[in-house]
Enzyme design. Structure first.
Site, short mmCIF file in Angstrom:
data_model
loop_
_atom_site.label_atom_id
_atom_site.label_comp_id
_atom_site.label_asym_id
_atom_site.label_seq_id
_atom_site.Cartn_x
_atom_site.Cartn_y
_atom_site.Cartn_z
CG LEU A 63 6.92 2.53 6.69
CD1 LEU A 63 8.40 2.32 6.94
CD2 LEU A 63 6.69 3.21 5.35
CB THR A 94 -0.85 -2.91 12.06
OG1 THR A 94 -1.86 -1.91 12.09
CG2 THR A 94 -1.30 -4.11 12.88
CE LYS A 169 -4.58 -2.09 13.64
NZ LYS A 169 -5.92 -1.66 13.24
CE LYS A 237 0.42 -5.85 8.27
NZ LYS A 237 0.18 -4.71 9.16
P1 NAD Z 1 -0.33 1.21 1.94
O1 NAD Z 1 0.22 0.04 1.22
O2 NAD Z 1 -1.50 1.96 1.39
O3 NAD Z 1 0.85 2.30 2.18
C1 NAD Z 1 2.15 1.98 2.55
C2 NAD Z 1 3.06 3.11 2.07
O4 NAD Z 1 4.38 2.89 2.57
C3 NAD Z 1 3.16 3.19 0.54
O5 NAD Z 1 2.86 4.51 0.12
C4 NAD Z 1 4.61 2.80 0.26
O6 NAD Z 1 5.14 3.46 -0.88
C5 NAD Z 1 5.27 3.27 1.54
N1 NAD Z 1 6.57 2.66 1.82
C6 NAD Z 1 6.90 1.35 1.89
N2 NAD Z 1 8.20 1.21 2.23
C7 NAD Z 1 8.70 2.45 2.38
C8 NAD Z 1 9.98 2.99 2.74
N3 NAD Z 1 11.03 2.19 3.01
N4 NAD Z 1 10.13 4.33 2.81
C9 NAD Z 1 9.09 5.15 2.54
N5 NAD Z 1 7.86 4.72 2.20
C10 NAD Z 1 7.67 3.38 2.12
O7 NAD Z 1 -0.64 0.68 3.41
P2 NAD Z 1 -1.63 1.37 4.49
O8 NAD Z 1 -3.02 0.86 4.25
O9 NAD Z 1 -1.35 2.82 4.54
O10 NAD Z 1 -1.12 0.64 5.82
C11 NAD Z 1 0.04 1.08 6.52
C12 NAD Z 1 0.01 0.43 7.89
O11 NAD Z 1 -1.15 0.88 8.59
C13 NAD Z 1 -0.07 -1.10 7.84
O12 NAD Z 1 0.71 -1.66 8.86
C14 NAD Z 1 -1.55 -1.38 8.07
O13 NAD Z 1 -1.79 -2.66 8.61
C15 NAD Z 1 -1.91 -0.25 9.03
N6 NAD Z 1 -3.33 0.11 9.06
C16 NAD Z 1 -4.00 0.34 7.90
C17 NAD Z 1 -5.36 0.69 7.96
C18 NAD Z 1 -6.15 0.98 6.70
O14 NAD Z 1 -7.38 1.15 6.80
N7 NAD Z 1 -5.53 1.05 5.55
C19 NAD Z 1 -6.02 0.76 9.19
C20 NAD Z 1 -5.29 0.55 10.37
C21 NAD Z 1 -3.94 0.21 10.28
#
Ligand code: NAD
Length: 297
Positions: A63, A94, A169, A237
Site C-alpha cells: 500500500l 515502503t 529500503k 514520502k
Molecule cells: P500505487 O498508488 O500504484 O498503488 C497503491 C494501491 O493500493 C492502489 O491500487 C490503491 O487502490 C490501493 N489501496 C490503497 N489503500 C487500500 C486499502 N485500504 N485496501 C486495499 N487497497 C488499497 O502505489 P505503488 O507504486 O504500487 O506503491 C506501493 C508501495 O510500494 C509504496 O509504498 C511505494 O513506495 C512502494 N514501491 C513502489 C515502487 C514503484 O516502482 N512503484 C518501487 C518500490 C517500492
C-alpha cells in the site's frame, strides 16, 4: 496454504502477478480495475479485507504508506478482526520502520505475525523476477516465507528482525533518490554548457559518476519517455521517512534533507502524481537546459 495479496497498484500489482505464476492468489484492492487485471491473470477476487483474512494463511500487503497498512489491518472493517490464528502478514509497502514494529507488536498479542519485505527495482524488476527484496523477520517467519519470496525473486536479503527491511529500503531510496537529482543537475549543466546530453550520458556511465539512474532511466528521459510507474509523491514520502528516521537516530541527513526539499519543490510545480522522472523537466526549467527529449531535437 491460501495466500492473499492486498494492494495491486504499480508495484503491488507487478509483485502479485509474479507471485501468481507460482501460487494461486486471492486479491483485494479498493480499485476494481486493479482487481480485474489480477483476475484476468488467474487470481480470485475477494470482496472485502475480511474475506481475505478469513480465507488466507499468508497475506501480502503493498500500500502507499504505513498509515494505509495500519488502516487495512486495524480499521473496524480491516483484516485484524477476521485473521486466522497463526496467520502471517507480509508488508511490502515502503513504510516507517517504527510503525511496522508497532503493528507487529500489536498483532503478536493476537497470535499473528507481521514481517516486512519491501522491494527495490520497480515494476520492471518485479516482472523480470529480479527485484531486490529486503526482509525484516525473525528466524521462524523467515523460513516460512522463503519459498514465496523466492518465487517473486531469488534476490532476497535478510536485513534483520522485523522493521530491518524497512530500514534498508529507506536507506536505499535516500541514496538513490538524492543520486538521481544530482545526476539530473549534472546532465543539465553539461547540456547548458554545449555538450550533447547523449554524449554527456555516454561519458558519465563510463566514469566514476555511473549509477542506476544514469544506467537505467536517463536514456529514456533523453528520448522524452518519463513513464516509470513510480510517482513523485511516493519518492517524497520515502525521503521524508528517511529524514525523520535519521533525526530519530541522531544521524545527519545533509543530502537527504536537500533532496527532500527538491522533491517538495517538484511536487509544488507539477503535482504529486507526476512520475519521479519528471523532476528532470523541473530541473530543465530551472536551468534553462533541454535534457528531456533532447534526442528528438
Ligand atoms: P500505487 O498508488 O500504484 O498503488 C497503491 C494501491 O493500493 C492502489 O491500487 C490503491 O487502490 C490501493 N489501496 C490503497 N489503500 C487500500 C486499502 N485500504 N485496501 C486495499 N487497497 C488499497 O502505489 P505503488 O507504486 O504500487 O506503491 C506501493 C508501495 O510500494 C509504496 O509504498 C511505494 O513506495 C512502494 N514501491 C513502489 C515502487 C514503484 O516502482 N512503484 C518501487 C518500490 C517500492
Amino acid at each position: 496454504m491460501n495466500v492473499g495479496y492486498v494492494g495491486l497498484g504499480n508495484m503491488g500489482g507487478a509483485l502479485a502477478r509474479r507471485l501468481q505464476l507460482a501460487h494461486p492468489l486471492r486479491v483485494y484492492d479498493l480499485d476494481q480495475h486493479a482487481v480485474a487485471r489480477m483476475v484476468e491473470a488467474g487470481a480470485t477476487a475477494c470482496a472485502s479485507l475480511g474475506e481475505v483474512a478469513r480465507a488466507c494463511d499468508i497475506i501480502f500487503l503493498c500500500l502507499p504508506k504505513s498509515e494505509h497498512v495500519r488502516a487495512a489491518v486495524f480499521d473496524p472493517d480491516g483484516l485484524a478482526g477476521a485473521l486466522r490464528p497463526g496467520a502471517l502478514l507480509v508488508d511490502q509497502t515502503t513504510g516507517d520502520p517504527k510503525v511496522t514494529r508497532q503493528l507487529a507488536h500489536l498483532l503478536a498479542a493476537r497470535g499473528v505475525a507481521l514481517i516486512d519485505a519491501p522491494v527495490s527495482g520497480g515494476a520492471a524488476g518485479a516482472k523480470a523476477g529480479t527485484i531486490s527484496i529486503m526482509l525484516g523477520a525473525g528466524e521462524a517467519e523467515r523460513a516460512r516465507i522463503a519459498p514465496l519470496l523466492t518465487a517473486i525473486s531469488p534476490n532476497v536479503f535478510h536485513a534483520g528482525d522485523v522493521g530491518a527491511g524497512q530500514v534498508m529500503k529507506l536507506v536505499n531510496n535516500m541514496i538513490s533518490g538524492a543520486q538521481r537529482l544530482l545526476s539530473m543537475e549534472g546532465l543539465a549543466l553539461a547540456a547548458k554548457s554545449g555538450v550533447d546530453p547523449s554524449r554527456a550520458l555516454e561519458i558519465l556511465v563510463a566514469g566514476g559518476a555511473r549509477n542506476a539512474y544514469l544506467d537505467k532511466q536517463a536514456p529514456s528521459i533523453l528520448r522524452g519517455q518519463l513513464e516509470v510507474g513510480f510517482t513523485l509523491g511516493l519518492m517524497a514520502k520515502d525521503m521524508r521517512l528517511a529524514c525523520e528516521f535519521g533525526a530519530d537516530s541522531g544521524v545527519p541527513q545533509f543530502f537527504a534533507s536537500v533532496a527532500h526539499e527538491v522533491y517538495k519543490l517538484c511536487i509544488s510545480q507539477i503535482g504529486a502524481d507526476a512520475q519521479v522522472t519528471a523532476a528532470a523537466q523541473v530541473i530543465d526549467r530551472l536551468a534553462g537546459s533541454h535534457v528531456v527529449g533532447s534526442i528528438h531535437r
